[in-house]
Write a protein that holds these residues in place. Structure first.
Motif, PDB file in Angstrom:
ATOM      1  N   GLU A   1      35.714 -73.657 -82.016  1.00  0.00           N
ATOM      2  CA  GLU A   1      36.428 -73.147 -80.835  1.00  0.00           C
ATOM      3  C   GLU A   1      35.575 -73.246 -79.511  1.00  0.00           C
ATOM      4  OE1 GLU A   1      37.487 -69.129 -81.781  1.00  0.00           O
ATOM      5  OE2 GLU A   1      38.813 -69.903 -83.889  1.00  0.00           O
TER       6      GLU A   1
ATOM      7  N   TYR B   1      30.489 -84.056 -78.074  1.00  0.00           N
ATOM      8  CA  TYR B   1      31.508 -83.162 -78.617  1.00  0.00           C
ATOM      9  C   TYR B   1      32.081 -83.698 -79.903  1.00  0.00           C
ATOM     10  CZ  TYR B   1      30.399 -80.019 -74.660  1.00  0.00           C
ATOM     11  OH  TYR B   1      29.878 -79.364 -73.678  1.00  0.00           O
TER      12      TYR B   1
ATOM     13  N   THR C   1      35.565 -76.914 -78.431  1.00  0.00           N
ATOM     14  CA  THR C   1      36.874 -77.088 -78.016  1.00  0.00           C
ATOM     15  C   THR C   1      37.049 -76.574 -76.415  1.00  0.00           C
ATOM     16  OG1 THR C   1      37.619 -77.516 -80.333  1.00  0.00           O
ATOM     17  CG2 THR C   1      39.207 -77.253 -78.297  1.00  0.00           C
ATOM     18  N   ARG C   2      36.617 -75.365 -76.372  1.00  0.00           N
ATOM     19  CA  ARG C   2      36.741 -74.508 -74.885  1.00  0.00           C
ATOM     20  C   ARG C   2      35.996 -75.408 -73.945  1.00  0.00           C
ATOM     21  NH1 ARG C   2      37.033 -69.824 -76.919  1.00  0.00           N
ATOM     22  NH2 ARG C   2      34.943 -69.439 -77.669  1.00  0.00           N
ATOM     23  N   ARG C   3      34.735 -75.883 -74.490  1.00  0.00           N
ATOM     24  CA  ARG C   3      33.746 -76.728 -73.426  1.00  0.00           C
ATOM     25  C   ARG C   3      34.418 -77.870 -73.202  1.00  0.00           C
ATOM     26  NH1 ARG C   3      27.417 -74.593 -74.154  1.00  0.00           N
ATOM     27  NH2 ARG C   3      28.294 -72.700 -74.525  1.00  0.00           N
ATOM     28  N   MET C   4      34.939 -78.692 -73.986  1.00  0.00           N
ATOM     29  CA  MET C   4      35.490 -80.039 -73.885  1.00  0.00           C
ATOM     30  C   MET C   4      36.727 -79.834 -72.781  1.00  0.00           C
ATOM     31  SD  MET C   4      35.833 -81.718 -77.562  1.00  0.00           S
ATOM     32  CE  MET C   4      36.345 -83.044 -77.158  1.00  0.00           C
ATOM     33  N   THR C   5      37.313 -78.970 -73.025  1.00  0.00           N
ATOM     34  CA  THR C   5      38.692 -78.511 -72.153  1.00  0.00           C
ATOM     35  C   THR C   5      37.912 -78.366 -70.621  1.00  0.00           C
ATOM     36  OG1 THR C   5      39.994 -77.813 -73.900  1.00  0.00           O
ATOM     37  CG2 THR C   5      40.520 -77.078 -71.368  1.00  0.00           C
ATOM     38  N   ARG C   6      36.943 -77.276 -70.636  1.00  0.00           N
ATOM     39  CA  ARG C   6      36.422 -76.927 -69.075  1.00  0.00           C
ATOM     40  C   ARG C   6      35.888 -78.172 -68.464  1.00  0.00           C
ATOM     41  NH1 ARG C   6      32.103 -72.929 -70.625  1.00  0.00           N
ATOM     42  NH2 ARG C   6      30.800 -74.710 -70.511  1.00  0.00           N
ATOM     43  N   GLU C   7      35.069 -79.015 -69.609  1.00  0.00           N
ATOM     44  CA  GLU C   7      34.245 -80.110 -68.824  1.00  0.00           C
ATOM     45  C   GLU C   7      35.305 -81.440 -68.746  1.00  0.00           C
ATOM     46  OE1 GLU C   7      30.434 -80.871 -71.032  1.00  0.00           O
ATOM     47  OE2 GLU C   7      30.368 -78.382 -70.621  1.00  0.00           O
ATOM     48  N   GLY C   8      36.639 -81.539 -69.144  1.00  0.00           N
ATOM     49  CA  GLY C   8      37.466 -82.363 -68.697  1.00  0.00           C
ATOM     50  C   GLY C   8      37.307 -83.436 -70.111  1.00  0.00           C
ATOM     51  N   TYR C   9      37.017 -83.138 -71.137  1.00  0.00           N
ATOM     52  CA  TYR C   9      36.919 -84.254 -72.158  1.00  0.00           C
ATOM     53  C   TYR C   9      38.257 -84.303 -73.062  1.00  0.00           C
ATOM     54  CZ  TYR C   9      31.933 -84.537 -72.018  1.00  0.00           C
ATOM     55  OH  TYR C   9      30.604 -84.925 -71.780  1.00  0.00           O
ATOM     56  N   VAL C  10      39.146 -83.351 -72.884  1.00  0.00           N
ATOM     57  CA  VAL C  10      40.319 -83.501 -73.387  1.00  0.00           C
ATOM     58  C   VAL C  10      41.152 -84.845 -73.033  1.00  0.00           C
ATOM     59  CG1 VAL C  10      42.821 -82.454 -73.756  1.00  0.00           C
ATOM     60  CG2 VAL C  10      40.646 -81.175 -73.924  1.00  0.00           C
TER      61      VAL C  10
END
Length: 154
Positions: free
Chosen positions: A116, A91, A119-128
């Motif tokens: 977008e 990502y 970013t949504r997938r990063m958040t969902r998968e804990g990459y943030v």
């Protein structure tokens, strides 16, 4: 389903990949590869379920990017480099490519939508938060991104 989500989840059947592979290989043997048939094969590969195919598609897209003088083509190649990296869950790299496009074309809806979704997938998968740790890895992409920015500014 949103367009960017669809394109990230869209896969190509192995038969279709094989059909494009045959066209590409025949053109290669005849020393008649065009940017069009190379791009068609690369675009097909980045939508494969097989990570090795996606990586091969990314290699072809980088070759196309390096060999073209067309700013429009470069932008397209950067977009599909972002797409392929996102499909590999890389990502940060995908975001670097998308940011390069959006830096020069803030209104590019295709790049905005894909960013977008990434970013949504990063958040969902804990990459943030992990972005800081992977920042050093982003330096590898930095050279290509910087080149993209410089060439797209022309």
């Amino acid at each position: 389903m949103e367009e960017s989500q669809q394109i990230l989840d869209e896969t190509v059947l192995p038969e279709e990949i094989q059909r494009y592979r045959v066209v590409y290989e025949k053109a290669k043997e005849a020393n008649q590869i065009t940017d069009e048939n190379k791009f068609s094969f690369a675009y097909c590969l980045v939508r494969s379920k097989a990570k090795a195919d996606v990586r091969h598609g990314l290699t072809l897209l980088r070759e196309l990017y390096d060999s073209t003088k067309s700013d429009d083509a470069k932008r397209d190649y950067i977009y599909y480099l972002a797409l392929g990296n996102a499909r590999l869950n890389e990502y940060e790299t995908a975001l670097n490519f998308l940011d390069a496009i959006l830096h020069l074309q803030p209104g590019n809806h295709q790049a905005k939508n894909l960013k977008e979704e990434v970013t949504r997938r990063m958040t969902r998968e804990g990459y943030v938060g992990m972005g800081i740790a992977v920042g050093a890895g982003a330096l590898l992409v930095g050279g290509l991104t910087a080149a993209a920015l410089a060439l797209l500014k022309k």
